[in-house]
Design a protein around this motif. Structure first.
Motif, PDB file in Angstrom:
ATOM      1  N   ILE A  30       5.854   6.182  14.472  1.00  0.00           N
ATOM      2  CA  ILE A  30       4.763   5.366  15.010  1.00  0.00           C
ATOM      3  C   ILE A  30       3.528   6.233  15.275  1.00  0.00           C
ATOM      4  CG2 ILE A  30       4.016   3.978  16.999  1.00  0.00           C
ATOM      5  CD1 ILE A  30       6.994   3.009  17.167  1.00  0.00           C
ATOM      6  N   ALA A  34      -0.053   6.021  13.505  1.00  0.00           N
ATOM      7  CA  ALA A  34      -1.204   5.744  14.372  1.00  0.00           C
ATOM      8  C   ALA A  34      -2.337   6.720  14.084  1.00  0.00           C
ATOM      9  CB  ALA A  34      -0.801   5.810  15.835  1.00  0.00           C
ATOM     10  N   ILE A  68       7.168  -3.624  13.706  1.00  0.00           N
ATOM     11  CA  ILE A  68       6.324  -2.544  14.210  1.00  0.00           C
ATOM     12  C   ILE A  68       5.497  -1.959  13.075  1.00  0.00           C
ATOM     13  CG2 ILE A  68       6.329  -0.245  15.291  1.00  0.00           C
ATOM     14  CD1 ILE A  68       7.068  -2.540  17.209  1.00  0.00           C
ATOM     15  N   ILE A  69       6.098  -1.844  11.910  1.00  0.00           N
ATOM     16  CA  ILE A  69       5.358  -1.377  10.749  1.00  0.00           C
ATOM     17  C   ILE A  69       5.475  -2.388   9.620  1.00  0.00           C
ATOM     18  CG2 ILE A  69       5.605   1.067  11.329  1.00  0.00           C
ATOM     19  CD1 ILE A  69       7.637   1.308   9.106  1.00  0.00           C
ATOM     20  N   LEU A  85       1.015   0.535  10.527  1.00  0.00           N
ATOM     21  CA  LEU A  85       1.380  -0.160  11.760  1.00  0.00           C
ATOM     22  C   LEU A  85       0.879  -1.601  11.720  1.00  0.00           C
ATOM     23  CD1 LEU A  85       0.580   2.521  14.466  1.00  0.00           C
ATOM     24  CD2 LEU A  85       2.833   1.830  13.659  1.00  0.00           C
ATOM     25  N   GLY A  89       2.783  -3.043  16.329  1.00  0.00           N
ATOM     26  CA  GLY A  89       2.965  -1.594  16.331  1.00  0.00           C
ATOM     27  C   GLY A  89       1.825  -0.873  17.011  1.00  0.00           C
TER      28      GLY A  89
END
Length: 131
Positions: A30, A34, A68-69, A85, A89
């Motif tokens: 994550i 990001a 989340i992704i 993401l 996410g």
């Protein structure tokens, strides 16, 4: 046979969060996405270092199932797949940053084994002043 002490429908929301971004690799993936944005599998694999293809593939699958992704496939040869993401996410980033700031006040730093993304994080700010 083992029986759960609590019914499965009685869960703490914290358990859900830890299931989503807990463990060794989920939060790292994550954080990489990001910082870097949309990445192809091979680039993500290089950014992660020390993760096997099997573990990365399984972790990505779980993060996709948890929304989340997002995995985007392109209809071309050779096959092209990108990961980024989702809105959900992105919403976990402030939570992870808060955990990093708290952890930064209490853990020993090991610069040699720290991920490059973590070296850029502001985890040292905030909580250390209150100690």
């Amino acid at each position: 046979m083992y029986q759960h002490k609590l019914d499965e429908d009685i869960r703490c929301p914290l358990e859900y969060g830890l299931e989503i971004f807990g463990g060794k690799w989920k939060s790292r993936i994550i954080c990489v996405l990001a910082e870097k944005g949309t990445l192809r599998y091979s680039i993500l694999r290089k950014e992660m270092s020390n993760i096997t293809d099997a573990v990365l593939a399984a972790t990505l699958k779980n993060l996709i199932l948890d929304e989340i992704i997002q995995r985007k496939s392109f209809d071309e040869i050779p096959p092209k797949v990108e990961y980024c993401l989702t809105k959900k996410g992105m919403s976990v980033i402030p939570v992870l940053q808060s955990i990093c700031r708290w952890s930064g006040a209490y853990h020993r730093e090991d610069n040699e084994n720290t991920m490059t993304q973590c070296k850029k994080c502001d985890y040292k700010e905030g909580y250390g002043d209150n100690l």
